[in-house]
Design a protein around this motif. Structure first.
Motif, mmCIF file in Angstrom:
data_model
loop_
_atom_site.group_PDB
_atom_site.id
_atom_site.type_symbol
_atom_site.label_atom_id
_atom_site.label_comp_id
_atom_site.label_asym_id
_atom_site.label_seq_id
_atom_site.Cartn_x
_atom_site.Cartn_y
_atom_site.Cartn_z
ATOM 1 N N CYS A 15 0.752 -1.066 -0.136
ATOM 2 C CA CYS A 15 0.172 -0.003 0.158
ATOM 3 C C CYS A 15 0.951 1.251 0.027
ATOM 4 N N ALA A 52 -6.714 0.779 2.981
ATOM 5 C CA ALA A 52 -6.183 -0.484 3.527
ATOM 6 C C ALA A 52 -5.158 -0.407 4.440
ATOM 7 N N GLU A 55 -7.197 0.290 7.845
ATOM 8 C CA GLU A 55 -7.800 -1.090 7.937
ATOM 9 C C GLU A 55 -6.617 -1.935 8.668
ATOM 10 N N PRO A 62 -5.195 -8.174 6.654
ATOM 11 C CA PRO A 62 -6.060 -8.302 5.654
ATOM 12 C C PRO A 62 -6.063 -9.754 4.971
ATOM 13 N N ALA A 66 -6.803 -9.900 -0.726
ATOM 14 C CA ALA A 66 -6.427 -8.573 -0.669
ATOM 15 C C ALA A 66 -4.884 -8.287 -0.893
ATOM 16 N N ALA A 70 -3.063 -6.457 -3.705
ATOM 17 C CA ALA A 70 -2.303 -5.063 -3.416
ATOM 18 C C ALA A 70 -0.683 -5.311 -3.881
#
Length: 98
Positions: A15, A52, A55, A62, A66, A70
């Motif tokens: 991310c 993300a 989160e 995650p 996901a 990513a």
């Protein structure tokens, strides 16, 4: 290192890479010269990466799809974005033509 912690670190790193590569692209886009879908896609990538990260910090690891997604997006942002470059075949040398 537990698998959950490893997944969190890998997803957070992906991310961060997405934000690192998408933010300058968004800043270089001009309102009239860049297609709206391209601007919207980079904006959505940046917002999703921020969401993300939040989160990951607030709730935990995650899901693995996901994380893989990513990583894939981060790798795509590192590659050359010109389609002609990606589809071009390397030049071949023909011995009969000089």
């Amino acid at each position: 290192m537990t698998p959950d912690l490893f997944s969190q670190i890998v997803a957070a790193a992906a991310c961060i890479v997405i934000l690192w590569r998408a933010e300058p692209a968004i800043n270089r886009m001009r309102a009239r010269s860049s297609p709206i879908l391209l601007r919207l896609s980079f904006w959505c990538l940046a917002v999703a990466a921020i969401g993300a990260l939040v989160e990951i910090v607030l709730s935990g690891p995650p899901p693995w799809p996901a994380t893989v997604g990513a990583i894939g997006v981060a790798l795509l942002l590192f590659c050359e974005r010109r389609i002609r470059y990606l589809t071009r075949r390397p030049p071949t040398v023909r011995p009969d033509v000089q």
